[in-house]
Design an enzyme around this catalytic site. Structure first.
Site, PDB file in Angstrom:
ATOM      1  N   HIS A 162     -10.949  -3.482   2.821  1.00 40.43           N
ATOM      2  CA  HIS A 162     -10.868  -3.141   4.247  1.00 40.43           C
ATOM      3  C   HIS A 162     -11.735  -1.940   4.621  1.00 40.43           C
ATOM      4  O   HIS A 162     -11.856  -1.626   5.791  1.00 40.43           O
ATOM      5  CB  HIS A 162      -9.408  -2.859   4.597  1.00 40.43           C
ATOM      6  CG  HIS A 162      -8.878  -1.668   3.860  1.00 40.43           C
ATOM      7  ND1 HIS A 162      -8.677  -1.676   2.492  1.00 40.43           N
ATOM      8  CD2 HIS A 162      -8.563  -0.428   4.275  1.00 40.43           C
ATOM      9  CE1 HIS A 162      -8.241  -0.495   2.124  1.00 40.43           C
ATOM     10  NE2 HIS A 162      -8.164   0.298   3.166  1.00 40.43           N
ATOM     11  N   ASP A 163     -12.282  -1.257   3.633  1.00 40.60           N
ATOM     12  CA  ASP A 163     -13.141  -0.097   3.921  1.00 40.60           C
ATOM     13  C   ASP A 163     -14.621  -0.415   3.703  1.00 40.60           C
ATOM     14  O   ASP A 163     -15.462   0.486   3.753  1.00 40.60           O
ATOM     15  CB  ASP A 163     -12.778   1.086   3.008  1.00 40.60           C
ATOM     16  CG  ASP A 163     -11.405   1.664   3.309  1.00 40.60           C
ATOM     17  OD1 ASP A 163     -10.951   1.559   4.460  1.00 40.60           O
ATOM     18  OD2 ASP A 163     -10.791   2.211   2.380  1.00 40.60           O
ATOM     19  N   ASP A 178       0.859  -1.182   0.000  1.00 40.63           N
ATOM     20  CA  ASP A 178       0.000   0.000   0.000  1.00 40.63           C
ATOM     21  C   ASP A 178       0.899   1.236   0.000  1.00 40.63           C
ATOM     22  O   ASP A 178       1.819   1.318   0.823  1.00 40.63           O
ATOM     23  CB  ASP A 178      -0.860  -0.012   1.281  1.00 40.63           C
ATOM     24  CG  ASP A 178      -2.316   0.259   0.999  1.00 40.63           C
ATOM     25  OD1 ASP A 178      -2.614   1.346   0.480  1.00 40.63           O
ATOM     26  OD2 ASP A 178      -3.150  -0.612   1.308  1.00 40.63           O
ATOM     27  N   GLU A 232      -6.633   4.341  -5.654  1.00 39.72           N
ATOM     28  CA  GLU A 232      -7.922   4.608  -5.025  1.00 39.72           C
ATOM     29  C   GLU A 232      -8.246   6.070  -5.313  1.00 39.72           C
ATOM     30  O   GLU A 232      -7.616   6.975  -4.777  1.00 39.72           O
ATOM     31  CB  GLU A 232      -7.820   4.380  -3.516  1.00 39.72           C
ATOM     32  CG  GLU A 232      -9.155   4.570  -2.817  1.00 39.72           C
ATOM     33  CD  GLU A 232      -9.010   4.868  -1.324  1.00 39.72           C
ATOM     34  OE1 GLU A 232      -9.887   4.449  -0.567  1.00 39.72           O
ATOM     35  OE2 GLU A 232      -8.039   5.531  -0.921  1.00 39.72           O
ATOM     36  N   ASP A 260      -3.041   4.587  -2.195  1.00 35.00           N
ATOM     37  CA  ASP A 260      -4.070   5.124  -1.305  1.00 35.00           C
ATOM     38  C   ASP A 260      -4.438   6.550  -1.712  1.00 35.00           C
ATOM     39  O   ASP A 260      -3.562   7.349  -2.053  1.00 35.00           O
ATOM     40  CB  ASP A 260      -3.469   5.127   0.110  1.00 35.00           C
ATOM     41  CG  ASP A 260      -4.471   5.477   1.191  1.00 35.00           C
ATOM     42  OD1 ASP A 260      -5.429   4.714   1.366  1.00 35.00           O
ATOM     43  OD2 ASP A 260      -4.292   6.503   1.864  1.00 35.00           O
TER      44      ASP A 260
HETATM   45  C1  GLC Z   1      -7.964   5.185   2.225  1.00 35.31           C
HETATM   46  C2  GLC Z   1      -7.869   3.858   2.924  1.00 35.31           C
HETATM   47  C3  GLC Z   1      -8.521   3.979   4.264  1.00 35.31           C
HETATM   48  C4  GLC Z   1      -7.789   5.030   5.056  1.00 35.31           C
HETATM   49  C5  GLC Z   1      -7.712   6.348   4.279  1.00 35.31           C
HETATM   50  C6  GLC Z   1      -6.718   7.282   4.881  1.00 35.31           C
HETATM   51  O1  GLC Z   1      -9.269   5.541   1.965  1.00 35.31           O
HETATM   52  O2  GLC Z   1      -8.449   2.858   2.140  1.00 35.31           O
HETATM   53  O3  GLC Z   1      -8.553   2.766   4.955  1.00 35.31           O
HETATM   54  O4  GLC Z   1      -8.440   5.257   6.258  1.00 35.31           O
HETATM   55  O5  GLC Z   1      -7.298   6.151   2.959  1.00 35.31           O
HETATM   56  O6  GLC Z   1      -5.409   6.876   4.596  1.00 35.31           O
END
Ligand code: GLC
Ligand code: CA
Length: 575
Positions: free
Chosen positions: A339-340, A100, A265, A207
């Site tokens: 995970h979200d 990540d 993402e 991320d």
């Molecule tokens: C992304 C991750 C999430 C995290 C956020 C801040 O959205 O997927 O789990 O809390 O970034 O880094």
């Protein structure tokens, strides 16, 4: 579409959340040796790539998405030697490993931030985003603008030492890096990316890849919650003015030097805007996550405003995702959990009985494995792990997002007796459906205490259903969800032109029970019919040709009707 069979296009990627995967030393926290002990299991599922969520050193305010050192390992997860062993353990089994990349922000415990914060003239001051306060007519101090962070409260935190605010789009312990500063960018490339590429990793999940470039005016966000001081900042910070320049630079300077993949993402944006990140000729990222499917039912500005969705919405979302690359040189993703997100079988299937849970988990596998793009499976999805029970109270929820939202609710409405408050009850109902915690409970390996995850009380409670839903009872059982995933992945590979690369057409938009579609590549076709309901459903194929059954989640079936949660995939043989 040209089929260039790049390795990351037809790969299946398995995501691991280290804290909850497998605890090797019985301290209640998952770790890297625990992951290494399960590599053969992951290989046997049919995964080609592992995506490991953050394992870097971190105070763990946001489960490692708050990194205090890009080049060391969180001690509870293990050592750099363990990490080297994980890389070689994967490669020995011909599994690739991606990490990540969290570079929109660091932890406030990162040395860079500690320096930045120490004085206004520190050489790293400008590595983060610092702004003076705003004062109203009564001389009261306010943050520089009205942005609400993604984790509730203001996106700005006041720092007394230097009498300025710093920006944090997430928790206040996650200060945003200042991508405008070239020296900062070069440090990010060197420490967060190149260091790991040199160690031989095969890419990154990137991320919050759409947030690096902030409009330097830092203007107030438009009002979406009238009467409130803080407003959703997503539209002000996503796809900022220099975002593509930054991605192109990162690609040219670092990523392009290695044979690696990246998956970004990027928050909600139009197809046209999304394509700019992933069109091959743009040379930015290999693919980004498409969120249409997993966002079903959520309000776009507040995850805890959840209204549910219809089957037609689901069809629309899937078609949109599959068609995303149509006529372009871009690539895309197909995921239904991470995970979200809450667990797919709870959101899209049915968990009223164990039979239903298993059958609908297989239905989801059947669907996902026939859809266009790189396929992602999240740990536990392969055995049908479900959401946590509604009966659990807020103390079992560990996620900062869930907890902040809960506190925010109490504060906003001045609630003093949460146990007897209907607004809190409603909020807990929603949490039981959508919270990020559902994905984060320990993997259920066996029917033993703590689900075989650990020999001691885990950092987060194991779902109560571990005796019924666990890996040990499923591996080797030909009727299990796990075995079904194995089969689906084999077929996906065997017919990749159809499933991974093929085009989709939906046959029954208006049918409230069935979802049927054709996947096509040249003259070959597959016909997929799925019953997304708890009632039997009549069906009749309107696809010309002879149907040859390729896969189904039942043993016994009738030709003209599908039982509840039954699905089938046919190959269409031309007459
Ligand atoms: C992304 C991750 C999430 C995290 C956020 C801040 O959205 O997927 O789990 O809390 O970034 O880094
Ligand atoms: Ca451990």
């Amino acid at each position: 579409m040209t089929k260039d069979y790049i390795w990351w296009k037809d790969a299946t990627i398995y995501q691991i959340w280290p804290a909850s995967y497998k605890d090797s030393n019985n301290d209640g926290v998952g770790d890297i040796p625990g992951i290494i002990s399960k590599l053969d299991y992951i290989k046997s599922l049919g995964a080609d790539i592992i995506w490991l969520s953050p394992m870097y050193d971190s105070p763990q305010d946001d489960m490692g998405y708050d990194i205090s050192n890009y080049n060391t390992i969180y001690p509870k997860y293990g050592t750099m030697e363990d990490m080297d062993n994980l890389i070689s353990g994967c490669h020995k089994r011909e599994i690739k490993l991606i990490l990540d990349l969290v570079v929109n922000h660091t932890s406030s415990e990162h040395d860079w931030f500690k320096e930045s914060k120490s004085s206004r003239d520190n050489s790293k001051r400008d590595w983060y985003v610092w702004k003076p306060a705003r004062y109203d007519s009564e001389g009261k101090r306010h943050p520089p603008n009205n942005w609400k962070s993604f984790f509730s409260e203001s996106a700005w935190e006041y720092d007394e030492t230097t009498d300025e605010y710093y920006l944090h789009l997430f928790a206040k312990s996650q200060p945003d890096l200042n991508w405008e500063n070239e020296t900062t960018r070069n440090a990010i490339y060197e420490y967060a990316l190149d260091f790991w590429f040199k160690k031989g990793i095969d890419g990154f999940r990137i991320d919050t890849a759409g947030l690096y470039s902030k409009d330097q005016s830092f203007a107030d966000a438009p009002i979406v919650s009238p009467g409130e001081e803080l407003q959703f900042c997503g539209n002000s910070v996503n796809n900022g003015p220099r975002i593509h320049e930054f991605h192109k630079e990162m690609f040219e300077k670092v990523t392009s030097k290695y044979d690696v993949m990246t998956v970004g993402e990027v928050g909600h944006c139009s197809r046209e805007d999304t394509l700019k990140y992933v069109s091959a000729k743009e040379r930015e990222m290999s693919m980004v996550f498409l969120f249409d499917l997993v966002s079903l039912g959520y309000s776009s500005t507040d995850r805890y405003q959840y209204d549910g969705f219809s089957l037609k919405d689901l069809k629309d979302a899937i078609v949109k995702q599959c068609n995303f690359i149509f006529g372009t040189d871009a690539w895309s993703t197909m995921f239904i959990e991470n995970h979200d997100q809450a667990r797919a079988v709870t959101r899209f299937g049915n968990t009223k009985t164990l039979d239903n849970t298993f059958k609908s988990a297989k239905l989801i596998a059947l669907m996902q494995a026939t859809l266009t793009g790189t396929l992602f499976i999240y740990q536990g999805q392969e055995i049908g792990m479900t959401n946590l029970p509604r009966s659990w109270d807020i103390s079992e929820y560990k996620d900062i997002e869930s907890n902040n939202a809960y506190q925010d609710l109490l504060k906003t409405h001045n609630i003093s007796d949460p146990e007897n408050d209907s607004r809190v009850k409603r909020f807990m109902d929603t949490l039981a459906l959508v919270s990020r915690d559902h994905a984060r409970s320990p993997v259920q390996w066996t029917a033993d205490k703590h689900g075989g995850f650990s020999g001691t009380k885990p950092w987060m409670r194991v779902n109560d259903n571990y005796k019924e839903i666990n890996v040990e009872s499923q591996v080797g059982d030909p009727n299990s969800v796990f075995s079904f995933y194995q089969k689906c992945l084999v077929l996906r590979r065997q017919y990749k032109d159809l499933f991974v690369y093929g085009d989709i057409s939906v046959l029954d938009y208006e049918n409230p029970q069935l979802f049927s579609y054709v996947k096509q590549s040249g003259t070959s076709k597959a016909y997929v019919v799925l019953n997304f309901s708890g009632e039997p459903a009549k069906f009749e194929s309107s696809v010309p040709g002879t149907l040859r059954l390729l896969n189904t989640n039942v043993d016994d079936f009738k030709d003209d009707s599908l039982s509840p949660w039954e699905g089938r995939v046919y190959l269409v043989e031309q007459l």
